[in-house]
Scaffold this motif. Structure first.
Motif, PDB file in Angstrom:
ATOM      1  N   GLY A 123      29.766  37.282  35.035  1.00 17.05           N
ATOM      2  CA  GLY A 123      31.096  37.095  35.799  1.00 17.05           C
ATOM      3  C   GLY A 123      31.012  36.120  36.739  1.00 17.05           C
ATOM      4  O   GLY A 123      30.022  35.195  37.032  1.00 17.05           O
ATOM      5  N   ASP A 124      32.044  35.889  37.847  1.00 19.76           N
ATOM      6  CA  ASP A 124      31.998  35.127  38.943  1.00 19.76           C
ATOM      7  C   ASP A 124      32.744  35.666  40.192  1.00 19.76           C
ATOM      8  O   ASP A 124      33.887  36.192  39.951  1.00 19.76           O
ATOM      9  CB  ASP A 124      33.002  33.907  38.449  1.00 19.76           C
ATOM     10  N   PRO A 125      32.097  35.712  41.225  1.00 19.38           N
ATOM     11  CA  PRO A 125      33.030  36.504  42.567  1.00 19.38           C
ATOM     12  C   PRO A 125      34.141  35.671  42.746  1.00 19.38           C
ATOM     13  O   PRO A 125      35.116  36.178  43.294  1.00 19.38           O
ATOM     14  CB  PRO A 125      31.834  36.145  43.591  1.00 19.38           C
ATOM     15  N   GLU A 126      34.390  34.565  42.524  1.00 21.64           N
ATOM     16  CA  GLU A 126      35.744  34.020  42.641  1.00 21.64           C
ATOM     17  C   GLU A 126      36.813  34.265  41.730  1.00 21.64           C
ATOM     18  O   GLU A 126      38.017  34.052  41.898  1.00 21.64           O
ATOM     19  CB  GLU A 126      35.625  32.273  42.220  1.00 21.64           C
ATOM     20  N   THR A 127      36.566  35.057  40.481  1.00 25.60           N
ATOM     21  CA  THR A 127      37.352  35.740  39.846  1.00 25.60           C
ATOM     22  C   THR A 127      37.247  37.126  39.483  1.00 25.60           C
ATOM     23  O   THR A 127      36.644  37.529  38.577  1.00 25.60           O
ATOM     24  CB  THR A 127      37.488  35.058  38.489  1.00 25.60           C
ATOM     25  N   PRO A 128      37.644  37.903  40.473  1.00 25.77           N
ATOM     26  CA  PRO A 128      37.241  39.487  40.380  1.00 25.77           C
ATOM     27  C   PRO A 128      37.726  40.031  39.591  1.00 25.77           C
ATOM     28  O   PRO A 128      37.364  41.344  39.384  1.00 25.77           O
ATOM     29  CB  PRO A 128      37.560  39.795  41.954  1.00 25.77           C
ATOM     30  N   ASP A 129      38.786  39.603  38.986  1.00 28.82           N
ATOM     31  CA  ASP A 129      39.581  40.497  37.674  1.00 28.82           C
ATOM     32  C   ASP A 129      38.816  40.229  36.415  1.00 28.82           C
ATOM     33  O   ASP A 129      39.477  40.676  35.376  1.00 28.82           O
ATOM     34  CB  ASP A 129      41.229  40.175  37.698  1.00 28.82           C
ATOM     35  N   ALA A 130      38.063  39.162  36.320  1.00 27.69           N
ATOM     36  CA  ALA A 130      37.570  38.613  35.075  1.00 27.69           C
ATOM     37  C   ALA A 130      36.990  39.798  34.099  1.00 27.69           C
ATOM     38  O   ALA A 130      36.698  39.375  32.820  1.00 27.69           O
ATOM     39  CB  ALA A 130      36.522  37.523  35.287  1.00 27.69           C
ATOM     40  N   LEU A 131      36.589  40.756  34.629  1.00 28.98           N
ATOM     41  CA  LEU A 131      36.354  41.943  33.731  1.00 28.98           C
ATOM     42  C   LEU A 131      37.015  42.490  32.879  1.00 28.98           C
ATOM     43  O   LEU A 131      36.812  43.375  31.971  1.00 28.98           O
ATOM     44  CB  LEU A 131      35.480  42.962  34.615  1.00 28.98           C
ATOM     45  N   ARG A 136      42.372  31.069  37.534  1.00 25.80           N
ATOM     46  CA  ARG A 136      41.101  30.480  37.310  1.00 25.80           C
ATOM     47  C   ARG A 136      40.210  30.716  36.005  1.00 25.80           C
ATOM     48  O   ARG A 136      39.449  30.017  35.481  1.00 25.80           O
ATOM     49  CB  ARG A 136      40.423  30.788  38.378  1.00 25.80           C
ATOM     50  N   GLU A 137      40.125  31.928  35.574  1.00 33.43           N
ATOM     51  CA  GLU A 137      39.627  32.354  34.260  1.00 33.43           C
ATOM     52  C   GLU A 137      39.868  31.728  33.090  1.00 33.43           C
ATOM     53  O   GLU A 137      38.952  31.408  32.280  1.00 33.43           O
ATOM     54  CB  GLU A 137      39.899  34.113  34.150  1.00 33.43           C
ATOM     55  N   ALA A 138      40.993  31.097  32.917  1.00 34.67           N
ATOM     56  CA  ALA A 138      41.388  30.378  31.725  1.00 34.67           C
ATOM     57  C   ALA A 138      40.659  29.028  31.745  1.00 34.67           C
ATOM     58  O   ALA A 138      40.702  28.545  30.624  1.00 34.67           O
ATOM     59  CB  ALA A 138      42.865  30.342  31.866  1.00 34.67           C
ATOM     60  N   ALA A 139      40.228  28.556  32.872  1.00 35.55           N
ATOM     61  CA  ALA A 139      39.509  27.170  32.762  1.00 35.55           C
ATOM     62  C   ALA A 139      38.078  27.586  32.566  1.00 35.55           C
ATOM     63  O   ALA A 139      37.399  26.345  32.423  1.00 35.55           O
ATOM     64  CB  ALA A 139      39.684  26.537  34.148  1.00 35.55           C
ATOM     65  N   ARG A 140      37.535  28.685  32.286  1.00 32.07           N
ATOM     66  CA  ARG A 140      36.148  28.731  31.757  1.00 32.07           C
ATOM     67  C   ARG A 140      35.454  27.976  30.598  1.00 32.07           C
ATOM     68  O   ARG A 140      36.228  28.259  29.525  1.00 32.07           O
ATOM     69  CB  ARG A 140      35.833  30.292  31.839  1.00 32.07           C
ATOM     70  N   SER A 141      34.957  26.907  30.752  1.00 32.17           N
ATOM     71  CA  SER A 141      34.370  26.349  29.702  1.00 32.17           C
ATOM     72  C   SER A 141      33.658  26.937  28.697  1.00 32.17           C
ATOM     73  O   SER A 141      33.482  26.674  27.458  1.00 32.17           O
ATOM     74  CB  SER A 141      33.876  25.016  30.090  1.00 32.17           C
ATOM     75  N   ASP A 142      32.789  27.957  29.187  1.00 31.11           N
ATOM     76  CA  ASP A 142      31.908  28.665  28.299  1.00 31.11           C
ATOM     77  C   ASP A 142      32.436  29.506  27.468  1.00 31.11           C
ATOM     78  O   ASP A 142      31.904  29.563  26.172  1.00 31.11           O
ATOM     79  CB  ASP A 142      30.658  29.374  29.363  1.00 31.11           C
ATOM     80  N   ALA A 165      31.143  40.289  32.658  1.00 32.22           N
ATOM     81  CA  ALA A 165      30.500  41.188  33.498  1.00 32.22           C
ATOM     82  C   ALA A 165      31.204  41.234  34.937  1.00 32.22           C
ATOM     83  O   ALA A 165      31.964  40.238  35.457  1.00 32.22           O
ATOM     84  CB  ALA A 165      28.955  40.751  33.834  1.00 32.22           C
ATOM     85  N   PRO A 166      31.297  42.203  35.697  1.00 34.54           N
ATOM     86  CA  PRO A 166      32.107  42.379  37.013  1.00 34.54           C
ATOM     87  C   PRO A 166      31.146  42.066  38.244  1.00 34.54           C
ATOM     88  O   PRO A 166      31.076  42.669  39.126  1.00 34.54           O
ATOM     89  CB  PRO A 166      32.327  44.041  36.954  1.00 34.54           C
ATOM     90  N   ASP A 167      30.640  40.844  37.992  1.00 31.68           N
ATOM     91  CA  ASP A 167      30.046  40.328  39.207  1.00 31.68           C
ATOM     92  C   ASP A 167      30.967  39.983  40.199  1.00 31.68           C
ATOM     93  O   ASP A 167      32.058  39.324  40.111  1.00 31.68           O
ATOM     94  CB  ASP A 167      29.324  38.842  38.377  1.00 31.68           C
ATOM     95  N   GLY A 168      30.806  40.305  41.494  1.00 29.24           N
ATOM     96  CA  GLY A 168      31.566  40.345  42.478  1.00 29.24           C
ATOM     97  C   GLY A 168      32.921  41.103  42.386  1.00 29.24           C
ATOM     98  O   GLY A 168      33.644  40.489  43.049  1.00 29.24           O
ATOM     99  N   PHE A 169      32.402  42.191  41.870  1.00 24.51           N
ATOM    100  CA  PHE A 169      33.662  43.001  41.749  1.00 24.51           C
ATOM    101  C   PHE A 169      34.167  43.455  43.107  1.00 24.51           C
ATOM    102  O   PHE A 169      33.421  43.841  44.203  1.00 24.51           O
ATOM    103  CB  PHE A 169      33.032  44.307  41.040  1.00 24.51           C
ATOM    104  N   ALA A 170      35.481  43.316  43.250  1.00 24.66           N
ATOM    105  CA  ALA A 170      36.157  43.489  44.538  1.00 24.66           C
ATOM    106  C   ALA A 170      37.538  43.630  44.230  1.00 24.66           C
ATOM    107  O   ALA A 170      38.032  43.257  43.049  1.00 24.66           O
ATOM    108  CB  ALA A 170      35.971  42.308  45.419  1.00 24.66           C
ATOM    109  N   ARG A 171      38.331  44.077  45.261  1.00 25.20           N
ATOM    110  CA  ARG A 171      39.829  44.058  45.071  1.00 25.20           C
ATOM    111  C   ARG A 171      40.528  42.664  45.157  1.00 25.20           C
ATOM    112  O   ARG A 171      40.350  41.751  46.037  1.00 25.20           O
ATOM    113  CB  ARG A 171      40.535  44.821  46.224  1.00 25.20           C
ATOM    114  N   ALA A 172      41.243  42.313  44.190  1.00 29.37           N
ATOM    115  CA  ALA A 172      41.947  40.945  44.181  1.00 29.37           C
ATOM    116  C   ALA A 172      43.451  41.463  44.500  1.00 29.37           C
ATOM    117  O   ALA A 172      44.204  42.105  43.956  1.00 29.37           O
ATOM    118  CB  ALA A 172      42.107  40.635  42.681  1.00 29.37           C
ATOM    119  N   GLU A 173      43.828  41.020  45.858  1.00 31.82           N
ATOM    120  CA  GLU A 173      44.821  41.124  46.620  1.00 31.82           C
ATOM    121  C   GLU A 173      45.967  40.690  45.807  1.00 31.82           C
ATOM    122  O   GLU A 173      47.106  41.215  45.664  1.00 31.82           O
ATOM    123  CB  GLU A 173      44.799  40.595  48.044  1.00 31.82           C
ATOM    124  N   GLN A 174      46.100  39.365  45.007  1.00 32.01           N
ATOM    125  CA  GLN A 174      46.906  39.078  44.463  1.00 32.01           C
ATOM    126  C   GLN A 174      47.450  39.984  43.382  1.00 32.01           C
ATOM    127  O   GLN A 174      48.930  40.292  43.346  1.00 32.01           O
ATOM    128  CB  GLN A 174      46.784  37.612  43.972  1.00 32.01           C
TER     129      GLN A 174
END
Length: 308
Positions: A82-90, A120-126, A32-41
């Motif tokens: 989703g996670d606001p700390e990973t805005p590209d996770a969608l 950071r996304e690669a570390a998701r244990s779930d 899910a796009p939780d915390g959807f925002a522009r990821a500057e990197q």
């Protein structure tokens, strides 16, 4: 075989039978796009990404829910939070992928992302536990080695034949492509450079259920490589123009034998001859409006992780 030589690659590929594995996934997963925002990197090498003021988190969330609902009518579709700390996770298909081929145990891959915000996304244990503990898949973790290999963003796969098409850019180098070739257990992989400014292969190329391909020559450093790929699929090698590519028409996916999914914006950009070619290849086009999500530099195929 891993090669940069299209002639040698397709000479080998023509002798392969389409018995490597299922051409289409048996399930899908989204984030899910939780915390959807522009990821500057990510924006540093993704020219498709809009400016921050163009991001509409509410509209993106509603469109993503509509995508989930639509895909669930076709195949089992799981959506992780989703996670606001990973805005590209969608766009999870860059980080997690699966492989199931004849004679091998099913496995899930974890990719090596170029940018720390995506690492950071690669570390998701779930997500890892879902594949390992729930589905019983073996893990192939590429995330800790130094070579970028952004999975099915960087490598488009013909699953029926076991062929990989790896476009090289900052998001995937030659060593990373070789690691993916081995992890997916492919029979052959063609390496080629993407055009300057392109970040992922799956915005310039789609292989559809092993029967057809959408190819945008403008996205390849050498258009002859694009022509060779299209030629391999014969009359079903469908060449897109630059406007169709810019609308994400190549960021499409077949999730059933005769249905192709792309964003509504991509569908509106299709030329009549492209529609006719898809129909001749036996594909109906299904769409979901994703303009808000496309502000983040990806479209429908980027949102869909495949479970084989």
């Amino acid at each position: 075989m891993i090669t940069r030589d299209p002639h040698a690659f397709f000479e080998h590929a023509r002798d392969l039978t389409p018995d490597f594995g299922s051409a289409i996934a048996r399930a899908a997963f989204l984030v899910a796009p939780d915390g959807f925002a522009r990821a500057e990197q990510s924006a540093g090498d993704n020219r498709y990404m809009a400016q921050a003021q163009a991001f509409d988190a509410g509209r993106a969330g509603a469109q993503h829910r509509a995508l989930h609902q639509a895909l669930s009518q076709v195949l089992p579709t799981v959506c992780f939070a989703g996670d606001p700390e990973t805005p590209d996770a969608l766009f999870p298909n860059n980080v997690f992928a699966t492989a199931r081929s004849a004679g091998a145990a099913p496995r899930y891959l974890v990719g090596r992302m170029r940018h720390p915000v995506r690492q950071r996304e690669a570390a998701r244990s779930d997500i890892r536990r879902f594949f390992e503990d729930v589905l019983g898949y073996e893990e192939v973790d590429l995330s800790q080695q130094p070579h970028p290999c952004e999975l099915t963003g960087a490598m488009v796969i013909d699953r029926s034949r076991g062929l990989g098409y790896a476009g090289l850019s900052e998001r995937c180098d030659e060593r990373g492509a070789a690691l993916m070739h081995r992890a997916f257990g492919l029979r052959a992989t063609l390496l080629f450079d993407l055009a300057q400014g392109e970040y992922h292969t799956n915005v310039v190329l789609a292989v559809l259920a092993g029967r057809a391909a959408l190819v945008s020559p403008a996205g390849f450093a050498d258009p002859a490589v694009a022509a060779a790929i299209a030629g391999f699929y014969g009359s079903r090698g469908i060449v897109l123009d630059a406007a169709e590519q810019a609308a994400f028409a190549a960021n499409a996916i077949a999730l059933s034998t005769y249905t192709l999914w792309m964003s509504a914006g991509a569908s509106r950009a299709l030329r009549d001859e492209t529609r006719q070619a898809l129909a001749s290849a036996g594909f109906a086009v299904a769409t979901v409006e994703l303009d808000a999500i496309e502000a983040a530099g990806g479209s429908l195929r980027c949102c869909v992780g495949e479970v084989f």
